[in-house]
Design a protein around this motif. Structure first.
Motif, PDB file in Angstrom:
ATOM      1  N   PHE A  75       0.816  -1.219   0.000  1.00  0.00           N
ATOM      2  CA  PHE A  75       0.000   0.000   0.000  1.00  0.00           C
ATOM      3  C   PHE A  75       0.849   1.268   0.000  1.00  0.00           C
ATOM      4  CE2 PHE A  75       0.248  -1.743   4.367  1.00  0.00           C
ATOM      5  CZ  PHE A  75       0.942  -0.729   5.005  1.00  0.00           C
ATOM      6  N   GLN A  76       2.177   1.126  -0.015  1.00  0.00           N
ATOM      7  CA  GLN A  76       3.054   2.281   0.067  1.00  0.00           C
ATOM      8  C   GLN A  76       3.663   2.685  -1.280  1.00  0.00           C
ATOM      9  OE1 GLN A  76       5.446   0.466   3.201  1.00  0.00           O
ATOM     10  NE2 GLN A  76       4.630   1.952   4.664  1.00  0.00           N
ATOM     11  N   VAL A  77       3.294   1.998  -2.332  1.00  0.00           N
ATOM     12  CA  VAL A  77       3.873   2.287  -3.639  1.00  0.00           C
ATOM     13  C   VAL A  77       3.341   3.616  -4.178  1.00  0.00           C
ATOM     14  CG1 VAL A  77       4.169  -0.162  -4.138  1.00  0.00           C
ATOM     15  CG2 VAL A  77       2.092   0.998  -4.877  1.00  0.00           C
ATOM     16  N   SER A  78       4.153   4.265  -4.998  1.00  0.00           N
ATOM     17  CA  SER A  78       3.756   5.565  -5.550  1.00  0.00           C
ATOM     18  C   SER A  78       2.493   5.478  -6.393  1.00  0.00           C
ATOM     19  CB  SER A  78       4.903   6.145  -6.387  1.00  0.00           C
ATOM     20  OG  SER A  78       6.023   6.451  -5.586  1.00  0.00           O
TER      21      SER A  78
ATOM     22  N   ILE B  59      -4.610   5.620  -1.640  1.00  0.00           N
ATOM     23  CA  ILE B  59      -4.418   5.212  -0.249  1.00  0.00           C
ATOM     24  C   ILE B  59      -3.648   6.313   0.466  1.00  0.00           C
ATOM     25  CG2 ILE B  59      -3.466   3.466   1.300  1.00  0.00           C
ATOM     26  CD1 ILE B  59      -3.568   1.483  -1.007  1.00  0.00           C
ATOM     27  N   SER B  60      -4.256   6.962   1.416  1.00  0.00           N
ATOM     28  CA  SER B  60      -3.591   8.055   2.122  1.00  0.00           C
ATOM     29  C   SER B  60      -2.582   7.520   3.130  1.00  0.00           C
ATOM     30  CB  SER B  60      -4.624   8.918   2.855  1.00  0.00           C
ATOM     31  OG  SER B  60      -5.185   8.202   3.938  1.00  0.00           O
ATOM     32  N   ARG B  61      -1.514   8.269   3.338  1.00  0.00           N
ATOM     33  CA  ARG B  61      -0.526   7.861   4.339  1.00  0.00           C
ATOM     34  C   ARG B  61      -1.145   7.800   5.729  1.00  0.00           C
ATOM     35  NH1 ARG B  61       2.538  10.417   0.538  1.00  0.00           N
ATOM     36  NH2 ARG B  61       4.432   9.284  -0.085  1.00  0.00           N
ATOM     37  N   GLY B  62      -2.169   8.592   5.965  1.00  0.00           N
ATOM     38  CA  GLY B  62      -2.833   8.559   7.259  1.00  0.00           C
ATOM     39  C   GLY B  62      -3.542   7.259   7.560  1.00  0.00           C
ATOM     40  N   SER B  63      -3.789   6.461   6.535  1.00  0.00           N
ATOM     41  CA  SER B  63      -4.483   5.176   6.742  1.00  0.00           C
ATOM     42  C   SER B  63      -3.528   3.997   6.866  1.00  0.00           C
ATOM     43  CB  SER B  63      -5.446   4.918   5.571  1.00  0.00           C
ATOM     44  OG  SER B  63      -4.736   4.664   4.366  1.00  0.00           O
TER      45      SER B  63
ATOM     46  N   ASP C  17      -1.089 -12.929  -3.264  1.00  0.00           N
ATOM     47  CA  ASP C  17      -2.300 -12.949  -2.448  1.00  0.00           C
ATOM     48  C   ASP C  17      -2.544 -11.647  -1.697  1.00  0.00           C
ATOM     49  OD1 ASP C  17      -2.833 -15.617  -3.171  1.00  0.00           O
ATOM     50  OD2 ASP C  17      -1.469 -16.356  -1.628  1.00  0.00           O
ATOM     51  N   GLN C  18      -1.772 -10.615  -1.993  1.00  0.00           N
ATOM     52  CA  GLN C  18      -1.947  -9.326  -1.318  1.00  0.00           C
ATOM     53  C   GLN C  18      -3.331  -8.761  -1.606  1.00  0.00           C
ATOM     54  OE1 GLN C  18       0.075  -5.942  -3.828  1.00  0.00           O
ATOM     55  NE2 GLN C  18       1.262  -7.829  -4.145  1.00  0.00           N
ATOM     56  N   PRO C  19      -3.869  -7.931  -0.707  1.00  0.00           N
ATOM     57  CA  PRO C  19      -5.170  -7.308  -0.954  1.00  0.00           C
ATOM     58  C   PRO C  19      -5.169  -6.513  -2.248  1.00  0.00           C
ATOM     59  CG  PRO C  19      -4.490  -6.997   1.329  1.00  0.00           C
ATOM     60  CD  PRO C  19      -3.319  -7.581   0.616  1.00  0.00           C
ATOM     61  N   ARG C  20      -6.230  -6.638  -3.019  1.00  0.00           N
ATOM     62  CA  ARG C  20      -6.327  -5.947  -4.301  1.00  0.00           C
ATOM     63  C   ARG C  20      -7.030  -4.608  -4.130  1.00  0.00           C
ATOM     64  NH1 ARG C  20      -4.317  -8.886  -9.023  1.00  0.00           N
ATOM     65  NH2 ARG C  20      -3.247 -10.633  -8.008  1.00  0.00           N
ATOM     66  N   GLN C  21      -6.441  -3.587  -4.723  1.00  0.00           N
ATOM     67  CA  GLN C  21      -7.020  -2.253  -4.651  1.00  0.00           C
ATOM     68  C   GLN C  21      -8.114  -2.099  -5.706  1.00  0.00           C
ATOM     69  OE1 GLN C  21      -5.953  -0.394  -2.019  1.00  0.00           O
ATOM     70  NE2 GLN C  21      -4.835  -2.302  -1.688  1.00  0.00           N
ATOM     71  N   GLN C  22      -9.175  -1.415  -5.341  1.00  0.00           N
ATOM     72  CA  GLN C  22     -10.298  -1.192  -6.243  1.00  0.00           C
ATOM     73  C   GLN C  22     -10.247   0.232  -6.808  1.00  0.00           C
ATOM     74  OE1 GLN C  22     -12.197  -3.896  -6.876  1.00  0.00           O
ATOM     75  NE2 GLN C  22     -10.870  -4.959  -5.404  1.00  0.00           N
TER      76      GLN C  22
ATOM     77  N   THR D 122      -2.239   1.386 -13.942  1.00  0.00           N
ATOM     78  CA  THR D 122      -1.777   1.096 -12.584  1.00  0.00           C
ATOM     79  C   THR D 122      -2.005  -0.356 -12.225  1.00  0.00           C
ATOM     80  OG1 THR D 122      -2.179   3.371 -11.864  1.00  0.00           O
ATOM     81  CG2 THR D 122      -2.095   1.682 -10.144  1.00  0.00           C
ATOM     82  N   ARG D 123      -3.160  -0.882 -12.600  1.00  0.00           N
ATOM     83  CA  ARG D 123      -3.469  -2.274 -12.290  1.00  0.00           C
ATOM     84  C   ARG D 123      -2.473  -3.221 -12.962  1.00  0.00           C
ATOM     85  NH1 ARG D 123      -8.184  -2.462 -14.412  1.00  0.00           N
ATOM     86  NH2 ARG D 123      -9.182  -1.494 -12.603  1.00  0.00           N
ATOM     87  N   VAL D 124      -2.183  -2.958 -14.224  1.00  0.00           N
ATOM     88  CA  VAL D 124      -1.243  -3.811 -14.954  1.00  0.00           C
ATOM     89  C   VAL D 124       0.156  -3.697 -14.356  1.00  0.00           C
ATOM     90  CG1 VAL D 124      -0.078  -4.154 -17.164  1.00  0.00           C
ATOM     91  CG2 VAL D 124      -2.548  -3.786 -17.101  1.00  0.00           C
ATOM     92  N   ARG D 125       0.605  -2.478 -14.092  1.00  0.00           N
ATOM     93  CA  ARG D 125       1.944  -2.288 -13.550  1.00  0.00           C
ATOM     94  C   ARG D 125       2.141  -3.005 -12.220  1.00  0.00           C
ATOM     95  NH1 ARG D 125       3.235   4.190 -14.523  1.00  0.00           N
ATOM     96  NH2 ARG D 125       4.124   3.963 -16.608  1.00  0.00           N
ATOM     97  N   HIS D 126       1.128  -2.970 -11.390  1.00  0.00           N
ATOM     98  CA  HIS D 126       1.312  -3.511 -10.036  1.00  0.00           C
ATOM     99  C   HIS D 126       1.058  -5.014  -9.962  1.00  0.00           C
ATOM    100  CE1 HIS D 126       1.729  -2.924  -5.676  1.00  0.00           C
ATOM    101  NE2 HIS D 126       0.849  -3.895  -5.571  1.00  0.00           N
TER     102      HIS D 126
END
Length: 275
Positions: free
Chosen positions: A9-12, A18-22, A226-231, A237-241
């Motif tokens: 969740f920390q990738v650019s 995803i905010s750093r506060g979360s 198996d990492q959580p997938r971002q929606q 972005t989806r392809v790159r990650h």
């Protein structure tokens, strides 16, 4: 061989989603992934450089010590993956100083290396290299000599060089030059995108035809399908990650067998290359 130690969740690519506060509230997977990498490296007898985020090191100091105790180099990836292009000179100084101090406190060893988030040192902020030298770093691996929509300084040298007056060495991630163009071949998404034999051919060419060591990098989340997938993220972005995450570990094991790998400090600082 280098590992940029940050969680999924920390990738650019996710910074607008995803905010750093979360971060403190999200399920972390970096510890289990780094432990798996340590196991893989141990099985192959490989020593590497781990560029740790300060955020990760503060949360998992024992992980940093385990990495050090297994013979790997501990280096800095900055505190919270803020790109150097988004920082003032003073903010950058505080960031790299804070991270260096924490890692040295955790391990008891000097931290010599730094890699900017998303290779974010380039022609418009070369002052960052002066700051790194002033704050006690001996080398950086932060300039990527390619054209990319997010980073890159294509006019930079392809191999280790001294970019400023003094002893700070810049060690770019490896690129291959063909027909006057530089192509990435040092890991990351490119390693997942292209067939493995292309990466092997490119690195062999660097070693044999040019007589240079290759610098390779990857992230712990890249061996974690198996990492959580971002929606609600874009297709690019989806392809790159997420592309070929299931294949990364097997390809990595082939890479470790096909070449001899070592830590950045031992390859580039002992002895230091000629200016």
């Amino acid at each position: 061989m280098t590992v940029d130690v940050e969680d999924y969740f920390q990738v650019s690519a996710f910074e607008e989603h995803i905010s750093r506060g979360s971060w403190d509230d999200l399920p972390c997977r970096v510890e289990q992934n780094v432990d798996r990498i340590l196991e893989i490296f141990s099985d192959q007898g490989v020593k590497a450089t781990f560029f740790y985020l300060g955020w990760v090191a503060r949360r998992y100091p024992e992980l940093v010590r385990r990495t050090r105790d297994e013979g790997h180099e501990i280096a800095s990836h900055g505190w919270s993956h803020i790109r150097a292009t988004e920082q003032t000179q003073e903010a950058f100084r505080q960031d790299v100083s804070r991270t260096k101090a924490l890692l040295e406190d955790v391990t008891g060893d000097p931290v010599q290396g730094y890699r900017a988030a998303s290779y974010s040192i380039g022609r418009n902020n070369l002052w960052a290299l002066d700051v790194l030298q002033e704050t006690g770093y001996r080398y950086s691996s932060s300039i990527y000599p390619i054209r990319h929509d997010l980073y890159g300084m294509p006019e930079a040298p392809r191999f280790a060089f001294y970019p400023v007056e003094g002893d700070l060495l810049e060690v770019p991630v490896t690129t291959l030059e063909l027909a006057g163009q530089k192509f990435p071949c040092g890991g990351g998404g490119y390693f997942r995108l292209f067939p493995y034999h292309l990466s092997r051919w490119a690195i062999q060419r660097i070693n044999q035809a040019e007589g240079q060591p290759a610098v390779f990098y990857f992230h712990p989340w890249e061996i974690d399908p198996d990492q959580p997938r971002q929606q609600n993220i874009g297709l690019k972005t989806r392809v790159r990650h997420y592309l070929n995450l299931k294949r990364t570990e097997s390809r990595l094991k082939l890479l470790l067998k096909d070449f001899h790998w070592d830590r950045m400090d031992r390859v580039f600082l002992e002895p230091a290359p000629s200016p």
